[in-house]
Design an enzyme around this catalytic site. Structure first.
Site, short mmCIF file in Angstrom:
data_model
loop_
_atom_site.label_atom_id
_atom_site.label_comp_id
_atom_site.label_asym_id
_atom_site.label_seq_id
_atom_site.Cartn_x
_atom_site.Cartn_y
_atom_site.Cartn_z
N LEU A 84 -74.64 -39.74 60.84
CA LEU A 84 -73.82 -38.71 60.23
C LEU A 84 -73.13 -37.86 61.28
O LEU A 84 -73.75 -37.39 62.23
CB LEU A 84 -74.69 -37.82 59.34
CG LEU A 84 -73.98 -36.69 58.59
CD1 LEU A 84 -74.56 -36.52 57.19
CD2 LEU A 84 -74.09 -35.36 59.35
N ASN A 93 -70.73 -34.34 61.69
CA ASN A 93 -70.12 -33.19 61.02
C ASN A 93 -69.33 -32.36 62.02
O ASN A 93 -68.44 -32.90 62.68
CB ASN A 93 -71.10 -32.40 60.15
CG ASN A 93 -72.32 -31.88 60.83
OD1 ASN A 93 -73.14 -32.63 61.34
ND2 ASN A 93 -72.49 -30.57 60.83
N ASP A 94 -69.56 -31.07 62.17
CA ASP A 94 -68.64 -30.15 62.84
C ASP A 94 -68.15 -30.64 64.19
O ASP A 94 -68.95 -31.04 65.04
CB ASP A 94 -69.31 -28.81 63.08
CG ASP A 94 -69.89 -28.18 61.84
OD1 ASP A 94 -69.84 -28.80 60.77
OD2 ASP A 94 -70.41 -27.05 61.94
N GLN A 100 -71.25 -32.49 65.99
CA GLN A 100 -72.59 -32.54 65.43
C GLN A 100 -72.88 -33.97 64.99
O GLN A 100 -72.09 -34.59 64.28
CB GLN A 100 -72.69 -31.59 64.24
CG GLN A 100 -72.63 -30.13 64.60
CD GLN A 100 -73.93 -29.65 65.20
OE1 GLN A 100 -74.88 -29.34 64.48
NE2 GLN A 100 -73.99 -29.58 66.52
N TYR A 111 -77.35 -26.94 67.19
CA TYR A 111 -76.30 -26.69 66.20
C TYR A 111 -74.97 -26.34 66.88
O TYR A 111 -74.86 -26.34 68.10
CB TYR A 111 -76.75 -25.60 65.24
CG TYR A 111 -77.59 -26.11 64.08
CD1 TYR A 111 -78.29 -27.31 64.16
CD2 TYR A 111 -77.71 -25.39 62.90
CE1 TYR A 111 -79.06 -27.77 63.11
CE2 TYR A 111 -78.49 -25.84 61.84
CZ TYR A 111 -79.16 -27.03 61.95
OH TYR A 111 -79.92 -27.48 60.90
N SER A 112 -73.99 -25.99 66.07
CA SER A 112 -72.61 -25.89 66.53
C SER A 112 -72.40 -24.80 67.57
O SER A 112 -73.14 -23.83 67.66
CB SER A 112 -71.68 -25.64 65.35
OG SER A 112 -71.61 -26.78 64.53
N ARG A 166 -74.99 -17.89 63.82
CA ARG A 166 -74.80 -19.16 64.51
C ARG A 166 -73.33 -19.42 64.85
O ARG A 166 -72.45 -18.67 64.49
CB ARG A 166 -75.36 -20.30 63.67
CG ARG A 166 -74.82 -20.41 62.25
CD ARG A 166 -75.53 -21.54 61.50
NE ARG A 166 -75.16 -21.60 60.09
CZ ARG A 166 -75.83 -21.01 59.11
NH1 ARG A 166 -76.92 -20.31 59.40
NH2 ARG A 166 -75.45 -21.12 57.85
N ASP A 167 -73.12 -20.54 65.53
CA ASP A 167 -71.80 -21.11 65.82
C ASP A 167 -70.98 -20.25 66.80
O ASP A 167 -69.87 -19.83 66.49
CB ASP A 167 -70.99 -21.33 64.54
CG ASP A 167 -71.75 -22.08 63.46
OD1 ASP A 167 -72.68 -22.81 63.82
OD2 ASP A 167 -71.40 -21.94 62.28
N GLU A 202 -69.31 -19.20 58.53
CA GLU A 202 -69.65 -20.18 59.55
C GLU A 202 -68.42 -20.47 60.42
O GLU A 202 -67.28 -20.23 60.04
CB GLU A 202 -70.14 -21.48 58.92
CG GLU A 202 -71.50 -21.37 58.27
CD GLU A 202 -72.09 -22.73 57.96
OE1 GLU A 202 -73.30 -22.92 58.19
OE2 GLU A 202 -71.35 -23.61 57.47
#
Length: 477
Positions: free
Chosen positions: A23, A25-26, A42, A85-86, A145-146, A199
């Site tokens: 998978l 994602n970002d 990600q 994470y991002s 986050r991010d 986000e």
């Protein structure tokens, strides 16, 4: 990698960045460094479900020919035990820095978020330096986050996605004279109308305007706007970074389609602001390709411009290198259905201009075959454009609609890959992005109208890039 079915193999993208397996994602850490564009992302390589995330990594000298590099970050330490994470990247002298969120699940339904630093001298191998921000400020939850970082003069700045203890989304601004020690300046969005969490923030200046991109989870639909469960967009105005005050206009969507989230931008050597987004949405895991071991991809790169009071998005000129020989057609009257010689394929770029004239509706069907088609339709009465994928194929449904456009001419630039469509309307005034999963053999293109319209010059290119230079190349990571 396990052998795919013929249908699923036909859904693997040719000219979009996608995961070798698992998978995606970002997009993360978009940056120009050491003669190359770097796009991190990600990645859960062991499953098509969201789980223990790492940072996958692609690099390119030209936004066209991409090579897969080893994962830049993988969870190794207590402060990132449940995923890297991002975050973002920053060129700092001769080094490349990554700032990212270390995700920790505490076992009682709670979580902890650490903002972490890693450093590289070659842009490939990263040495982790640990957390540089270990907790959100008072009044905010661990949904924090991010980090997106940038530098102005001697100062470093960072925006963070955040949630108040009242469960309202916002974006916080931090400042420092070093990337390893941060101080809160304030809240950029103190007036709350941003759902329960913001986000993936991104702050930059464009054509004299201050821009803040973010994803307000939980924002409610307004007519045809914000129809996705997780919208993504921007506000524009004037920011004072010394005080975290930001006078801005209303929030607007970046993309009117179905599958667009977590955009991030970078500044390239020519001064262009380039955006990538994730062609997916949070919690959307059951895509039709899951059974064959992969899910999701990124959008094409987009060059941003601020004019006429809004963001415009256009594909960069470099993508013309993907084109095969042109198939061109001149002006045609349109009343009913029209197919033109040489316009057929599953991966292509199409440019055209339509004058709606007396037609009540007009447009284009792509990836058509049997009962399947994806429809781009202009509604003359409302001067709106619709992307209709109710007949697109496996797992796709719904209609998305633009705000009102001009009525005299409709200019379309359409990119179709094996399982996606991106539509740039009127030179990038509006953009629609969606995943589609047509049946094998659905490759026809047809124009249509209800009433008299005019189809002006049409240009078509097959996007027949070689697998060994394509972003979708299956590389063991």
């Amino acid at each position: 990698m396990e052998k795919m079915s013929a249908q699923a193999a036909s859904w693997r993208q040719r000219f979009h960045l996608m995961p070798p397996r698992g998978l995606m994602n970002d997009p993360n850490g978009l940056v120009w460094f050491d003669g190359a564009y770097h796009v991190f992302y990600q990645w859960h390589g062991d499953s098509c479900r969201h789980g223990l995330k790492s940072w996958g990594h692609y690099a390119s000298p030209d936004l066209v020919n991409w090579r897969s590099l080893p994962p830049a970050l993988t969870p190794e330490h207590d402060y990132e035990s449940h995923g890297c994470y991002s975050g973002s990247a920053l060129v700092d002298g001769d080094d490349l820095l990554l700032l990212y969120t270390g995700n920790v699940r505490l076992g009682n339904g709670e979580r902890a978020s650490y903002q972490c630093l890693a450093r590289s001298t070659d842009g490939v191998r990263f040495a982790k330096r640990g957390p540089v921000l270990s907790a959100p400020p008072s009044g905010f939850t661990q949904h924090f986050r991010d980090p997106k970082v940038w530098r102005e003069g001697d100062d470093y700045f960072m925006v963070m996605g955040a949630q108040t203890v009242q469960e309202q989304g916002t974006v916080l601004l931090y400042r420092s004279d070093t990337p390893s020690s941060w101080h809160l300046v304030g809240d950029l969005l103190p007036v709350r109308d941003n759902g329960y969490m913001c986000e993936c923030p991104d702050f930059f200046r464009l054509n004299g305007m201050d821009m803040l991109l973010f994803c307000p989870q939980g924002r409610q639909p307004e007519g045809n706007r914000f129809q996705n469960r997780y919208p993504s967009g921007y506000v524009a105005g004037r920011a004072d970074l010394a005080t975290a005050t930001f006078e801005h206009d209303a929030f607007d969507e970046l993309d009117r389609g179905f599958d667009f989230y977590a955009p991030q931008t970078m500044l390239d050597p020519g001064g262009r602001r380039i955006l990538f987004g994730w062609m997916g949405l949070p919690e959307e895991e059951e895509t039709p390709t899951v059974d064959d071991g992969w899910s999701h991809c990124l959008t094409l790169p987009r060059v941003l411009e601020w004019r006429e009071g809004r963001l415009w998005q256009q594909p960069p000129v470099e993508l013309q290198a993907l084109r095969g020989p042109v198939v061109a057609h001149g002006r045609h009257s349109l009343d009913g259905e029209l197919s033109l010689p040489g316009l057929v394929g599953e991966c292509f770029e199409l440019e055209c201009e339509i004058e709606p004239g007396e037609a009540s509706r007009c447009g284009i069907d792509v990836r058509a075959g049997g009962d399947a088609f994806t429809r781009i339709e202009f509604d003359s009465a409302n001067a709106t454009l619709r992307l209709d994928r109710r007949a697109s194929g496996t797992g796709a449904s719904g209609v998305r609609t633009s705000p009102p456009l001009g009525r005299e001419r409709l200019r379309l630039r359409v990119f179709v890959d094996c399982s996606s469509i991106e539509i740039f309307v009127n030179d990038g005034e509006q953009v629609f992005t969606a995943r589609i999963y047509p049946p094998a053999g659905a490759e026809a293109i047809r124009f249509f109208s209800a009433g008299a319209a005019v189809l002006n010059e049409v240009r078509f290119w097959s996007m027949a890039c070689a697998r060994e230079s394509a972003a979708g190349l299956e590389i063991a990571a």
